[in-house]
Design an enzyme around this catalytic site. Sequence first.
Site, mmCIF file in Angstrom:
data_model
loop_
_atom_site.group_PDB
_atom_site.id
_atom_site.type_symbol
_atom_site.label_atom_id
_atom_site.label_comp_id
_atom_site.label_asym_id
_atom_site.label_seq_id
_atom_site.Cartn_x
_atom_site.Cartn_y
_atom_site.Cartn_z
ATOM 1 N N GLU A 1 -12.146 0.517 -11.635
ATOM 2 C CA GLU A 1 -11.325 -0.711 -11.752
ATOM 3 C C GLU A 1 -11.985 -1.972 -11.173
ATOM 4 O O GLU A 1 -11.294 -2.860 -10.656
ATOM 5 C CB GLU A 1 -9.935 -0.489 -11.120
ATOM 6 N N CYS B 1 0.646 -11.393 0.238
ATOM 7 C CA CYS B 1 1.181 -12.342 -0.739
ATOM 8 C C CYS B 1 0.738 -11.942 -2.132
ATOM 9 O O CYS B 1 -0.341 -11.373 -2.309
ATOM 10 C CB CYS B 1 0.655 -13.739 -0.450
ATOM 11 N N TRP C 1 6.643 -6.706 -11.354
ATOM 12 C CA TRP C 1 5.772 -7.581 -10.582
ATOM 13 C C TRP C 1 5.474 -8.896 -11.307
ATOM 14 O O TRP C 1 4.478 -9.557 -11.038
ATOM 15 C CB TRP C 1 4.476 -6.841 -10.205
ATOM 16 N N ASP D 1 0.004 3.925 -14.462
ATOM 17 C CA ASP D 1 0.546 3.731 -13.108
ATOM 18 C C ASP D 1 1.920 3.092 -13.136
ATOM 19 O O ASP D 1 2.129 2.089 -13.824
ATOM 20 C CB ASP D 1 -0.371 2.793 -12.311
ATOM 21 N N HIS E 1 1.196 7.427 -11.532
ATOM 22 C CA HIS E 1 1.062 7.336 -10.076
ATOM 23 C C HIS E 1 2.161 6.421 -9.558
ATOM 24 O O HIS E 1 2.469 5.399 -10.160
ATOM 25 C CB HIS E 1 -0.310 6.755 -9.710
ATOM 26 N N GLU F 1 2.277 8.524 -3.499
ATOM 27 C CA GLU F 1 1.963 8.147 -2.133
ATOM 28 C C GLU F 1 2.978 8.903 -1.281
ATOM 29 O O GLU F 1 4.175 8.709 -1.428
ATOM 30 C CB GLU F 1 2.157 6.647 -1.966
ATOM 31 N N HIS G 1 -4.268 3.585 3.530
ATOM 32 C CA HIS G 1 -4.035 2.283 4.157
ATOM 33 C C HIS G 1 -4.665 2.186 5.531
ATOM 34 O O HIS G 1 -4.638 1.133 6.162
ATOM 35 C CB HIS G 1 -2.538 1.985 4.213
ATOM 36 N N CYS H 1 -3.340 6.701 -2.678
ATOM 37 C CA CYS H 1 -3.268 5.465 -3.475
ATOM 38 C C CYS H 1 -4.697 5.055 -3.835
ATOM 39 O O CYS H 1 -5.657 5.732 -3.455
ATOM 40 C CB CYS H 1 -2.543 4.369 -2.693
#
Length: 561
Positions: free
Chosen positions: A289, A321, A366, A404, A447, A471, A500, A532
């Site tokens: 990606e 953000c 989103w 996804d 996912h 996740e 993360h 993830c």
Amino acid sequence: MAQSGYQFDEPYLVRDLTADDTVLFTRLYRQILSAKGNVSVLLQTYFGDIRDCYIEVTSLAFDGVGLDFVEGKQSLALVKANGFPSDKILFAGVVNGKNIWRNSYAKTLDIIGELQKHCDNIVLNTSCSLLHVPYTLKNETKLADEYKKYFVFAEEKLAELAELKNILSADKPMETDVYVRNAALFNESRNCSNSDIQAKVSALLDKDFIRLPVFAEREKIQSKEFNLPLFPTTTIGSFPQTAEVKANRSSFKSGKITEAQYTDFNKQKIAECVALQEKIGLDVLAHGEFERNDMVEYFGECLDGYIFTEKAWVQSYGTRCVKPPVVWGDISRAKPMTVAYSVYAQSIIKKPMKGMLTGPVTILNWSFPREDISLKECAYQIGLAIREEVLDLEANGIKIIQVDEAAFREKLPLRKSDWRSDYLDWAIPAFRMVHSGVKAETQIHTHMCYSEFNDIIRDIDNMDADVITFEASRSDLTILTALEENNFRTHVGPGVYDIHSSRIPGVEEIKAALNKMLEKIPAEKLWVNPDCGLKTRGNAETVPSLEHLVQAAKEIRNENC
Ligand code: GLN
Ligand code: ZN
């Protein structure tokens, strides 16, 4: 002089409340309000209506009550049916605090007109805080006026409230300039429709949402087709977006390099990424990606019907953000979106290479959605575009396609009794239509992350993917019990480590997680993967983490054979 006071935010009240919840609420606030003295107290609710406690709320000694007339489907009906106490102020949330489209004053005045029949004191308000919208439209210098005139950000929403107030205090509200201008805008055609797409959505039949053959048959066919080892290893898709990857994209955007130079660089990164995955010994590969800024904007740029802002950032997940693209019109696939890079990646390796797409529900969730068509209609339009891409990937030799749905849960209503009718009844079909046309041999992955899944686990199974990666590592694998209890059918890879964190998980730790999974998930259904995408990580931790993951899978394989 302004009166001093407190605002209590209680969005919880828009959820389904039990009788006990309502009793507790009344008891708590009776105490709080008994101590208020001369101070005014406003109870603010938002993100829905308070149908389970309207009577209680309006009977307590609040000085003001805030209701949401944008998302609160029953707010107006509640006021009409039960009235509103004349000793209180109604804070009427009539300007949408979550979206960026201009308010239709005609519609809002209708609502206010109804409210005025029941309430003596009304304050005009936004429907919720302005945290969800960008700061000001003034900074959008590149967006053409033909678009910009339809939008309002936080600052302009305050101006809308002032304009509404002025209109209402005029002798002839509908003859005021601002009203006339606003009405004209909403009467004008926005030049955003595509009749082909609308026809395709209306022509969808039940069979378009059903993939055949059924799961159990596909399972057998795919097991022969791929011949993967027990506990296949894979990643969620993205690999570290290093400084050079980002620099390549910005050089292309600013015109410093040609499209060919940009693409060649990405191909070189793909080749390195494929070689790395092969060296590490992963079973199902991803291209990495490198061409994507994020998982929605990239697709938005390849779809007709989207427009983009320059600086319309909004807060997401605490300190992060995002700059959501805007659904301007009917959506269609302008061109193949991922085919060339996926085909290139597959051409340099024998092992299966996953095609990597974002699903329609996440793309919609989103984005700033349209307000002139339903979310369902829009999700189906995006679904049809992604479906075309899926079929295109398949026709070009890609045998595993991951769609996804990272943000699947994001627009799930707060009120559980609305989950199905208002959301899941179209969100699940929007995903199903994306893959219902592929061959039995083609394996569909999805996912999901950023949320709790336990309470929608059956619906997730009903998305009818062949494999799902979750996740799960941060929720201490509580999802496993839900999977077991619901007899989860889809093959599943609950992430074995938390991407993360920059911490490198050890082999033993990953094996322990896998053993815990094996207590609840049949061995032949279990996949091994991080929780993830790896784009926010560096290579320094990614490489050893994946090496450990593959080593753990090998050892568990040996122990279970
Ligand atoms: N395929 C995406 C990636 O690997 C998924 C990202 C996400 O789940 N947020 O980055
Ligand atoms: Zn994820």
